[in-house]
Design a protein around this motif. Structure first.
Motif, PDB file in Angstrom:
ATOM      1  N   PRO A   1      23.737  41.196  36.742  1.00 17.79           N
ATOM      2  CA  PRO A   1      23.913  39.392  36.049  1.00 17.79           C
ATOM      3  C   PRO A   1      23.348  39.648  34.511  1.00 17.79           C
ATOM      4  CG  PRO A   1      21.298  40.054  36.476  1.00 17.79           C
ATOM      5  CD  PRO A   1      21.919  40.773  37.474  1.00 17.79           C
ATOM      6  N   GLU A   2      23.319  40.791  34.180  1.00 20.02           N
ATOM      7  CA  GLU A   2      23.990  40.606  32.434  1.00 20.02           C
ATOM      8  C   GLU A   2      25.211  40.899  32.162  1.00 20.02           C
ATOM      9  OE1 GLU A   2      23.582  44.734  34.261  1.00 20.02           O
ATOM     10  OE2 GLU A   2      22.709  42.927  34.643  1.00 20.02           O
ATOM     11  N   VAL A   3      26.622  41.142  33.091  1.00 23.77           N
ATOM     12  CA  VAL A   3      27.240  41.295  32.851  1.00 23.77           C
ATOM     13  C   VAL A   3      28.197  39.593  32.912  1.00 23.77           C
ATOM     14  CG1 VAL A   3      27.524  43.737  34.302  1.00 23.77           C
ATOM     15  CG2 VAL A   3      28.389  41.578  35.254  1.00 23.77           C
ATOM     16  N   LYS A   4      29.425  40.630  32.254  1.00 25.35           N
ATOM     17  CA  LYS A   4      30.506  38.973  31.896  1.00 25.35           C
ATOM     18  C   LYS A   4      30.954  38.837  33.153  1.00 25.35           C
ATOM     19  CE  LYS A   4      29.106  38.195  27.010  1.00 25.35           C
ATOM     20  NZ  LYS A   4      29.943  38.523  25.926  1.00 25.35           N
ATOM     21  N   GLY A   5      31.746  37.528  33.258  1.00 18.86           N
ATOM     22  CA  GLY A   5      32.668  37.260  34.364  1.00 18.86           C
ATOM     23  C   GLY A   5      33.881  37.018  33.681  1.00 18.86           C
ATOM     24  N   VAL A   6      35.261  37.284  33.551  1.00 21.49           N
ATOM     25  CA  VAL A   6      36.407  37.604  33.025  1.00 21.49           C
ATOM     26  C   VAL A   6      36.881  36.020  33.611  1.00 21.49           C
ATOM     27  CG1 VAL A   6      38.536  38.285  32.602  1.00 21.49           C
ATOM     28  CG2 VAL A   6      36.673  39.524  32.997  1.00 21.49           C
ATOM     29  N   PHE A   7      37.483  35.623  34.428  1.00 23.81           N
ATOM     30  CA  PHE A   7      37.945  34.476  34.938  1.00 23.81           C
ATOM     31  C   PHE A   7      39.185  33.746  33.744  1.00 23.81           C
ATOM     32  CE2 PHE A   7      33.215  34.606  37.243  1.00 23.81           C
ATOM     33  CZ  PHE A   7      33.864  34.323  37.855  1.00 23.81           C
ATOM     34  N   GLU A   8      39.665  34.803  33.992  1.00 27.02           N
ATOM     35  CA  GLU A   8      40.903  34.429  32.851  1.00 27.02           C
ATOM     36  C   GLU A   8      41.790  33.427  33.911  1.00 27.02           C
ATOM     37  OE1 GLU A   8      41.380  37.848  29.774  1.00 27.02           O
ATOM     38  OE2 GLU A   8      43.170  37.143  30.953  1.00 27.02           O
ATOM     39  N   THR A   9      41.771  33.209  35.110  1.00 25.55           N
ATOM     40  CA  THR A   9      42.359  32.194  36.034  1.00 25.55           C
ATOM     41  C   THR A   9      41.609  32.498  37.428  1.00 25.55           C
ATOM     42  OG1 THR A   9      44.648  32.285  37.369  1.00 25.55           O
ATOM     43  CG2 THR A   9      43.668  34.037  37.581  1.00 25.55           C
ATOM     44  N   ASP A  10      42.406  31.465  38.000  1.00 23.46           N
ATOM     45  CA  ASP A  10      41.241  31.561  39.148  1.00 23.46           C
ATOM     46  C   ASP A  10      42.399  31.730  40.565  1.00 23.46           C
ATOM     47  OD1 ASP A  10      43.679  29.754  39.567  1.00 23.46           O
ATOM     48  OD2 ASP A  10      42.326  28.088  38.783  1.00 23.46           O
ATOM     49  N   SER A  11      41.847  31.243  41.990  1.00 25.59           N
ATOM     50  CA  SER A  11      42.437  32.001  43.190  1.00 25.59           C
ATOM     51  C   SER A  11      44.253  31.379  43.056  1.00 25.59           C
ATOM     52  CB  SER A  11      42.301  31.446  44.482  1.00 25.59           C
ATOM     53  OG  SER A  11      42.048  29.915  44.071  1.00 25.59           O
ATOM     54  N   ILE A  12      44.285  30.457  42.702  1.00 25.25           N
ATOM     55  CA  ILE A  12      45.730  29.956  42.773  1.00 25.25           C
ATOM     56  C   ILE A  12      46.424  30.407  41.265  1.00 25.25           C
ATOM     57  CG2 ILE A  12      47.404  27.970  41.752  1.00 25.25           C
ATOM     58  CD1 ILE A  12      45.205  25.783  43.637  1.00 25.25           C
ATOM     59  N   GLY A  13      45.521  30.558  40.100  1.00 29.96           N
ATOM     60  CA  GLY A  13      46.524  31.524  39.067  1.00 29.96           C
ATOM     61  C   GLY A  13      47.037  32.558  40.365  1.00 29.96           C
ATOM     62  N   LEU A  14      46.403  33.322  40.368  1.00 25.29           N
ATOM     63  CA  LEU A  14      46.522  34.618  41.263  1.00 25.29           C
ATOM     64  C   LEU A  14      46.754  34.788  41.871  1.00 25.29           C
ATOM     65  CD1 LEU A  14      44.901  38.170  41.268  1.00 25.29           C
ATOM     66  CD2 LEU A  14      43.019  37.106  42.909  1.00 25.29           C
ATOM     67  N   ALA A  15      47.070  33.893  43.391  1.00 27.71           N
ATOM     68  CA  ALA A  15      48.160  33.783  44.050  1.00 27.71           C
ATOM     69  C   ALA A  15      49.585  34.129  43.240  1.00 27.71           C
ATOM     70  CB  ALA A  15      47.997  32.466  44.835  1.00 27.71           C
ATOM     71  N   ARG A  16      49.563  32.826  42.443  1.00 20.85           N
ATOM     72  CA  ARG A  16      51.191  33.235  42.130  1.00 20.85           C
ATOM     73  C   ARG A  16      51.574  34.069  41.185  1.00 20.85           C
ATOM     74  NH1 ARG A  16      49.495  28.770  38.171  1.00 20.85           N
ATOM     75  NH2 ARG A  16      49.870  27.113  40.335  1.00 20.85           N
ATOM     76  N   LEU A  17      50.926  35.348  40.595  1.00 18.95           N
ATOM     77  CA  LEU A  17      50.868  36.027  39.636  1.00 18.95           C
ATOM     78  C   LEU A  17      51.064  37.155  40.961  1.00 18.95           C
ATOM     79  CD1 LEU A  17      48.413  38.172  37.530  1.00 18.95           C
ATOM     80  CD2 LEU A  17      49.073  39.289  39.253  1.00 18.95           C
ATOM     81  N   ALA A  18      50.562  36.957  42.728  1.00 23.17           N
ATOM     82  CA  ALA A  18      51.104  38.157  42.899  1.00 23.17           C
ATOM     83  C   ALA A  18      52.576  38.105  43.536  1.00 23.17           C
ATOM     84  CB  ALA A  18      49.907  37.382  44.753  1.00 23.17           C
ATOM     85  N   GLU A  19      52.521  36.633  43.785  1.00 30.06           N
ATOM     86  CA  GLU A  19      53.925  35.592  44.253  1.00 30.06           C
ATOM     87  C   GLU A  19      55.363  36.656  42.867  1.00 30.06           C
ATOM     88  OE1 GLU A  19      56.817  34.194  46.434  1.00 30.06           O
ATOM     89  OE2 GLU A  19      54.560  35.263  46.578  1.00 30.06           O
ATOM     90  N   ARG A  20      54.603  36.488  41.713  1.00 29.95           N
ATOM     91  CA  ARG A  20      55.705  36.778  40.616  1.00 29.95           C
ATOM     92  C   ARG A  20      56.122  38.386  40.870  1.00 29.95           C
ATOM     93  NH1 ARG A  20      59.180  35.100  37.075  1.00 29.95           N
ATOM     94  NH2 ARG A  20      58.762  36.026  35.258  1.00 29.95           N
ATOM     95  N   LEU A  21      55.068  39.050  40.934  1.00 33.14           N
ATOM     96  CA  LEU A  21      55.283  40.423  41.020  1.00 33.14           C
ATOM     97  C   LEU A  21      56.332  41.282  42.942  1.00 33.14           C
ATOM     98  CD1 LEU A  21      51.764  42.125  40.680  1.00 33.14           C
ATOM     99  CD2 LEU A  21      53.535  41.369  39.038  1.00 33.14           C
ATOM    100  N   ASN A  22      56.107  39.767  43.918  1.00 33.40           N
ATOM    101  CA  ASN A  22      56.627  40.165  45.091  1.00 33.40           C
ATOM    102  C   ASN A  22      58.207  39.706  44.610  1.00 33.40           C
ATOM    103  OD1 ASN A  22      54.847  40.394  47.037  1.00 33.40           O
ATOM    104  ND2 ASN A  22      54.700  38.591  47.418  1.00 33.40           N
ATOM    105  N   GLN A  23      58.561  38.793  43.816  1.00 35.42           N
ATOM    106  CA  GLN A  23      59.762  39.038  42.815  1.00 35.42           C
ATOM    107  C   GLN A  23      60.434  39.355  41.960  1.00 35.42           C
ATOM    108  OE1 GLN A  23      59.521  35.135  41.609  1.00 35.42           O
ATOM    109  NE2 GLN A  23      59.027  33.734  43.330  1.00 35.42           N
ATOM    110  N   GLY A  24      59.592  40.821  42.090  1.00 41.09           N
ATOM    111  CA  GLY A  24      59.937  41.788  40.536  1.00 41.09           C
ATOM    112  C   GLY A  24      59.671  41.547  39.694  1.00 41.09           C
ATOM    113  N   TYR A  25      58.655  41.348  39.442  1.00 40.27           N
ATOM    114  CA  TYR A  25      58.576  40.320  37.610  1.00 40.27           C
ATOM    115  C   TYR A  25      57.458  40.784  37.127  1.00 40.27           C
ATOM    116  CZ  TYR A  25      63.527  39.302  37.333  1.00 40.27           C
ATOM    117  OH  TYR A  25      64.658  39.195  37.737  1.00 40.27           O
TER     118      TYR A  25
END
Length: 297
Positions: A119-143
Protein backbone atom coordinates in the motif's frame (compact mmCIF):
# COMPACT_ATOMS: atom_id res chain seq x y z
CA UNK A 1 -12.21 -26.71 -44.29
CA UNK A 2 -10.28 -24.34 -42.05
CA UNK A 3 -7.65 -25.25 -39.48
CA UNK A 4 -8.14 -22.33 -37.11
CA UNK A 5 -5.63 -21.94 -34.31
CA UNK A 6 -5.64 -18.33 -33.17
CA UNK A 7 -8.08 -16.43 -31.00
CA UNK A 8 -8.18 -13.63 -33.57
CA UNK A 9 -9.23 -16.00 -36.35
CA UNK A 10 -11.77 -17.85 -34.21
CA UNK A 11 -13.50 -14.60 -33.31
CA UNK A 12 -13.44 -13.41 -36.91
CA UNK A 13 -15.05 -16.65 -38.10
CA UNK A 14 -17.78 -16.48 -35.46
CA UNK A 15 -16.67 -19.46 -33.37
CA UNK A 16 -18.02 -19.34 -29.81
CA UNK A 17 -14.87 -19.00 -27.75
CA UNK A 18 -14.21 -19.83 -24.10
CA UNK A 19 -11.55 -18.19 -21.96
CA UNK A 20 -10.54 -18.73 -18.33
CA UNK A 21 -8.83 -16.30 -15.97
CA UNK A 22 -5.75 -17.50 -14.10
CA UNK A 23 -3.78 -15.81 -11.34
CA UNK A 24 0.01 -15.85 -11.65
CA UNK A 25 1.93 -17.25 -8.67
CA UNK A 26 3.46 -15.08 -5.99
CA UNK A 27 6.94 -16.42 -6.56
CA UNK A 28 9.35 -17.44 -9.30
CA UNK A 29 7.98 -20.96 -9.84
CA UNK A 30 5.31 -21.14 -12.59
CA UNK A 31 4.61 -24.86 -12.09
CA UNK A 32 1.53 -24.59 -9.83
CA UNK A 33 -0.25 -22.48 -12.44
CA UNK A 34 1.01 -24.74 -15.24
CA UNK A 35 -0.17 -27.91 -13.49
CA UNK A 36 -3.67 -26.50 -13.15
CA UNK A 37 -3.79 -24.99 -16.64
CA UNK A 38 -2.57 -28.05 -18.57
CA UNK A 39 -5.99 -29.69 -18.34
CA UNK A 40 -7.49 -26.70 -20.15
CA UNK A 41 -5.46 -27.38 -23.30
CA UNK A 42 -7.79 -28.29 -26.12
CA UNK A 43 -10.81 -27.45 -23.96
CA UNK A 44 -10.66 -23.63 -23.92
CA UNK A 45 -9.52 -21.16 -26.54
CA UNK A 46 -7.30 -19.02 -24.33
CA UNK A 47 -6.39 -18.29 -20.72
CA UNK A 48 -6.10 -14.84 -19.19
CA UNK A 49 -3.03 -14.04 -17.11
CA UNK A 50 -3.76 -11.29 -14.60
CA UNK A 51 -1.42 -8.36 -13.92
CA UNK A 52 -0.86 -8.34 -10.13
CA UNK A 53 -4.65 -8.43 -9.53
CA UNK A 54 -6.05 -6.33 -6.70
CA UNK A 55 -2.59 -4.67 -6.62
CA UNK A 56 -1.01 -7.75 -5.00
CA UNK A 57 2.44 -8.87 -6.14
CA UNK A 58 2.45 -11.66 -8.73
CA UNK A 59 4.70 -12.95 -11.50
CA UNK A 60 4.85 -10.88 -14.69
CA UNK A 61 1.81 -11.70 -16.85
CA UNK A 62 3.87 -11.35 -20.04
CA UNK A 63 6.49 -13.83 -18.86
CA UNK A 64 3.90 -16.34 -17.67
CA UNK A 65 1.78 -15.95 -20.81
CA UNK A 66 4.87 -16.74 -22.88
CA UNK A 67 5.62 -19.85 -20.78
CA UNK A 68 2.01 -21.06 -21.04
CA UNK A 69 2.04 -20.68 -24.81
CA UNK A 70 5.45 -22.26 -25.32
CA UNK A 71 5.20 -25.13 -22.84
CA UNK A 72 1.48 -25.95 -22.99
CA UNK A 73 0.53 -24.82 -26.48
CA UNK A 74 -2.33 -22.90 -24.88
CA UNK A 75 -3.01 -19.41 -26.19
CA UNK A 76 -2.81 -16.65 -23.60
CA UNK A 77 -4.25 -13.18 -23.08
CA UNK A 78 -2.04 -11.05 -20.87
CA UNK A 79 -3.46 -8.24 -18.76
CA UNK A 80 -1.64 -4.92 -18.73
CA UNK A 81 -2.52 -2.10 -16.34
CA UNK A 82 -1.61 1.58 -16.24
CA UNK A 83 -0.91 1.35 -12.51
CA UNK A 84 2.75 0.35 -12.48
CA UNK A 85 4.34 1.80 -15.64
CA UNK A 86 4.67 5.18 -17.31
CA UNK A 87 4.03 5.62 -21.03
CA UNK A 88 7.61 4.75 -21.92
CA UNK A 89 7.48 1.58 -19.81
CA UNK A 90 4.14 0.50 -21.26
CA UNK A 91 5.49 0.76 -24.80
CA UNK A 92 8.62 -1.17 -23.86
CA UNK A 93 6.55 -3.95 -22.25
CA UNK A 94 4.35 -4.19 -25.33
CA UNK A 95 7.28 -4.43 -27.71
CA UNK A 96 8.81 -7.16 -25.57
CA UNK A 97 5.51 -9.05 -25.47
CA UNK A 98 5.24 -8.87 -29.26
CA UNK A 99 8.77 -10.23 -29.63
CA UNK A 100 7.84 -13.16 -27.36
CA UNK A 101 4.78 -13.95 -29.46
CA UNK A 102 2.33 -12.87 -26.75
CA UNK A 103 -0.09 -10.88 -28.85
CA UNK A 104 -3.46 -10.91 -27.09
CA UNK A 105 -3.76 -8.06 -24.60
CA UNK A 106 -6.45 -6.99 -22.15
CA UNK A 107 -6.10 -3.27 -21.47
CA UNK A 108 -6.93 -2.18 -17.93
CA UNK A 109 -6.55 0.96 -15.85
CA UNK A 110 -5.70 -1.10 -12.75
CA UNK A 111 -6.49 -1.10 -9.04
CA UNK A 112 -5.04 1.46 -6.67
CA UNK A 113 -1.92 0.19 -4.84
CA UNK A 114 -3.61 1.14 -1.57
CA UNK A 115 -5.84 -1.93 -2.00
CA UNK A 116 -2.98 -4.41 -2.24
CA UNK A 117 -0.06 -5.86 -0.32
CA UNK A 118 2.25 -2.89 -1.05
CA UNK A 119 0.00 0.00 0.00
CA UNK A 120 2.95 2.36 0.37
CA UNK A 121 3.90 2.33 -3.34
CA UNK A 122 2.70 5.02 -5.72
CA UNK A 123 0.52 4.29 -8.70
CA UNK A 124 1.57 5.81 -12.03
CA UNK A 125 -1.68 6.11 -14.02
CA UNK A 126 -0.27 8.34 -16.78
CA UNK A 127 -3.12 7.08 -18.91
CA UNK A 128 -6.21 4.90 -18.57
CA UNK A 129 -7.48 1.78 -20.31
CA UNK A 130 -8.70 3.75 -23.35
CA UNK A 131 -5.35 5.49 -23.67
CA UNK A 132 -3.54 2.16 -23.33
CA UNK A 133 -5.67 0.63 -26.10
CA UNK A 134 -4.88 3.63 -28.28
CA UNK A 135 -1.17 3.20 -27.52
CA UNK A 136 -1.24 -0.50 -28.47
CA UNK A 137 -3.08 0.33 -31.68
CA UNK A 138 -0.44 2.95 -32.47
CA UNK A 139 2.26 0.28 -32.15
CA UNK A 140 0.20 -1.94 -34.45
CA UNK A 141 0.42 0.83 -37.03
CA UNK A 142 4.20 0.82 -36.74
CA UNK A 143 4.75 4.02 -34.74
CA UNK A 144 5.50 4.91 -31.15
CA UNK A 145 3.51 7.41 -29.10
CA UNK A 146 5.60 10.34 -30.33
CA UNK A 147 5.19 9.43 -33.98
CA UNK A 148 8.59 7.83 -34.57
CA UNK A 149 8.53 4.81 -36.87
CA UNK A 150 9.30 1.41 -35.37
CA UNK A 151 11.66 -1.09 -36.97
CA UNK A 152 8.65 -3.40 -37.19
CA UNK A 153 4.97 -3.07 -36.20
CA UNK A 154 3.24 -5.14 -33.56
CA UNK A 155 0.17 -7.27 -34.24
CA UNK A 156 -1.82 -7.15 -31.03
CA UNK A 157 -5.40 -8.32 -30.72
CA UNK A 158 -6.54 -5.64 -28.29
CA UNK A 159 -9.14 -6.38 -25.65
CA UNK A 160 -10.97 -4.36 -23.03
CA UNK A 161 -13.51 -4.83 -20.27
CA UNK A 162 -17.13 -3.80 -19.85
CA UNK A 163 -19.89 -4.07 -17.27
CA UNK A 164 -23.29 -5.29 -18.54
CA UNK A 165 -24.81 -4.65 -15.10
CA UNK A 166 -23.78 -0.99 -14.88
CA UNK A 167 -26.43 1.24 -13.34
CA UNK A 168 -25.92 3.82 -16.09
CA UNK A 169 -26.04 1.58 -19.12
CA UNK A 170 -25.98 4.52 -21.55
CA UNK A 171 -22.65 5.68 -20.10
CA UNK A 172 -21.27 2.11 -20.22
CA UNK A 173 -22.21 1.73 -23.90
CA UNK A 174 -20.64 5.11 -24.69
CA UNK A 175 -17.45 4.07 -22.88
CA UNK A 176 -17.32 0.83 -24.84
CA UNK A 177 -17.75 2.77 -28.09
CA UNK A 178 -14.75 4.93 -27.11
CA UNK A 179 -12.70 1.79 -26.45
CA UNK A 180 -13.62 0.37 -29.84
CA UNK A 181 -12.60 3.64 -31.50
CA UNK A 182 -9.26 3.39 -29.65
CA UNK A 183 -8.59 -0.08 -31.07
CA UNK A 184 -10.38 -2.60 -28.83
CA UNK A 185 -11.64 -5.59 -30.82
CA UNK A 186 -12.89 -7.93 -28.10
CA UNK A 187 -14.37 -7.41 -24.65
CA UNK A 188 -14.51 -9.60 -21.56
CA UNK A 189 -17.21 -8.46 -19.19
CA UNK A 190 -17.83 -8.42 -15.48
CA UNK A 191 -19.75 -11.51 -14.32
CA UNK A 192 -23.40 -11.82 -15.26
CA UNK A 193 -25.76 -14.04 -13.29
CA UNK A 194 -28.82 -14.06 -15.55
CA UNK A 195 -29.23 -14.30 -19.29
CA UNK A 196 -31.45 -11.19 -19.43
CA UNK A 197 -28.60 -8.90 -18.32
CA UNK A 198 -26.30 -10.33 -20.98
CA UNK A 199 -28.92 -10.16 -23.73
CA UNK A 200 -29.83 -6.56 -22.87
CA UNK A 201 -26.18 -5.47 -23.10
CA UNK A 202 -25.66 -7.40 -26.33
CA UNK A 203 -28.70 -5.70 -27.88
CA UNK A 204 -27.37 -2.27 -26.88
CA UNK A 205 -23.89 -2.92 -28.29
CA UNK A 206 -24.44 -5.18 -31.29
CA UNK A 207 -23.90 -2.24 -33.66
CA UNK A 208 -20.28 -1.94 -32.50
CA UNK A 209 -17.52 -3.89 -34.32
CA UNK A 210 -16.42 -5.74 -31.19
CA UNK A 211 -16.69 -9.35 -29.96
CA UNK A 212 -18.24 -9.66 -26.49
CA UNK A 213 -17.33 -12.51 -24.14
CA UNK A 214 -19.63 -12.47 -21.12
CA UNK A 215 -18.17 -13.19 -17.71
CA UNK A 216 -19.36 -16.21 -15.73
CA UNK A 217 -18.52 -16.71 -12.06
CA UNK A 218 -19.64 -19.90 -10.26
CA UNK A 219 -21.04 -18.79 -6.92
CA UNK A 220 -20.13 -20.89 -3.90
CA UNK A 221 -22.59 -19.53 -1.36
CA UNK A 222 -25.38 -17.05 -0.75
CA UNK A 223 -22.95 -15.07 1.40
CA UNK A 224 -20.63 -14.62 -1.57
CA UNK A 225 -23.56 -13.53 -3.74
CA UNK A 226 -24.62 -10.90 -1.20
CA UNK A 227 -21.03 -9.67 -1.00
CA UNK A 228 -21.10 -8.93 -4.73
CA UNK A 229 -24.35 -7.02 -4.34
CA UNK A 230 -22.99 -4.94 -1.47
CA UNK A 231 -19.34 -4.42 -2.42
CA UNK A 232 -18.93 -4.68 -6.21
CA UNK A 233 -20.50 -1.78 -8.14
CA UNK A 234 -22.49 -2.83 -11.18
CA UNK A 235 -22.55 -6.54 -10.35
CA UNK A 236 -26.04 -7.60 -9.37
CA UNK A 237 -27.07 -11.07 -8.25
CA UNK A 238 -30.84 -11.53 -8.29
CA UNK A 239 -32.73 -12.82 -5.26
CA UNK A 240 -33.83 -15.90 -7.19
CA UNK A 241 -30.18 -16.78 -7.85
CA UNK A 242 -29.26 -16.14 -4.21
CA UNK A 243 -32.06 -18.45 -3.07
CA UNK A 244 -30.90 -21.24 -5.38
CA UNK A 245 -27.33 -20.98 -4.13
CA UNK A 246 -28.52 -20.76 -0.53
CA UNK A 247 -30.39 -24.04 -0.98
CA UNK A 248 -27.88 -25.85 -3.20
CA UNK A 249 -24.51 -24.30 -2.35
CA UNK A 250 -21.59 -24.70 -4.70
CA UNK A 251 -23.36 -27.32 -6.83
CA UNK A 252 -26.16 -24.85 -7.55
CA UNK A 253 -23.61 -22.23 -8.59
CA UNK A 254 -22.05 -24.69 -11.04
CA UNK A 255 -25.47 -25.61 -12.44
CA UNK A 256 -26.40 -21.95 -12.94
CA UNK A 257 -23.16 -21.31 -14.84
CA UNK A 258 -23.71 -24.32 -17.05
CA UNK A 259 -27.19 -23.02 -17.89
CA UNK A 260 -25.87 -19.53 -18.65
CA UNK A 261 -23.03 -20.95 -20.73
CA UNK A 262 -25.55 -22.76 -22.90
CA UNK A 263 -27.73 -19.66 -23.21
CA UNK A 264 -24.83 -17.43 -24.24
CA UNK A 265 -24.00 -19.72 -27.16
CA UNK A 266 -27.20 -18.52 -28.83
CA UNK A 267 -25.99 -14.93 -29.37
CA UNK A 268 -22.66 -14.02 -27.72
CA UNK A 269 -19.14 -14.27 -29.13
CA UNK A 270 -18.05 -16.29 -26.13
CA UNK A 271 -17.79 -16.73 -22.38
CA UNK A 272 -15.07 -15.79 -19.91
CA UNK A 273 -14.88 -17.85 -16.71
CA UNK A 274 -13.69 -16.48 -13.37
CA UNK A 275 -12.71 -19.48 -11.18
CA UNK A 276 -11.81 -17.32 -8.13
CA UNK A 277 -9.39 -19.92 -6.79
CA UNK A 278 -11.57 -22.91 -7.67
CA UNK A 279 -10.40 -24.23 -11.03
CA UNK A 280 -12.35 -27.42 -10.36
CA UNK A 281 -15.45 -25.37 -11.10
CA UNK A 282 -14.20 -24.69 -14.63
CA UNK A 283 -13.58 -28.40 -15.20
CA UNK A 284 -17.12 -29.16 -14.04
CA UNK A 285 -18.79 -26.42 -16.09
CA UNK A 286 -16.96 -27.51 -19.24
CA UNK A 287 -17.10 -31.27 -18.52
CA UNK A 288 -13.32 -31.66 -18.49
CA UNK A 289 -12.54 -35.15 -17.26
CA UNK A 290 -9.69 -35.05 -14.75
CA UNK A 291 -9.03 -36.28 -11.23
CA UNK A 292 -8.51 -32.66 -10.26
CA UNK A 293 -12.27 -32.22 -10.43
CA UNK A 294 -12.32 -34.04 -7.12
CA UNK A 295 -9.16 -32.51 -5.69
CA UNK A 296 -8.50 -29.22 -3.96
CA UNK A 297 -6.74 -26.76 -6.26
Amino acid sequence: MYNVHGLREKLALGKFVTTVELEPPKGADPLPTMEAAKFLRGKVDAVNIADSPMATLRMSPIALAHIVQEDLGLEAIFHLTCRDRNLLGLQSELLGAAALGVRNILTLTGDSPSRGDHPEVKGVFETDSIGLARLAERLNQGYDLTGHELSGPTRFLIGGVANPGAEDLDAEVAKLAAKVEAGVRFVQTQPVFDIETALRFWERTRHLPVHILFGLLPLKSARQARYFNEKVPGVRVGEDVIQKVEEGGRAAGIALCRELYGGLREFAAGAHLFPIGDLRAVYEILDIDTDLRRAAI
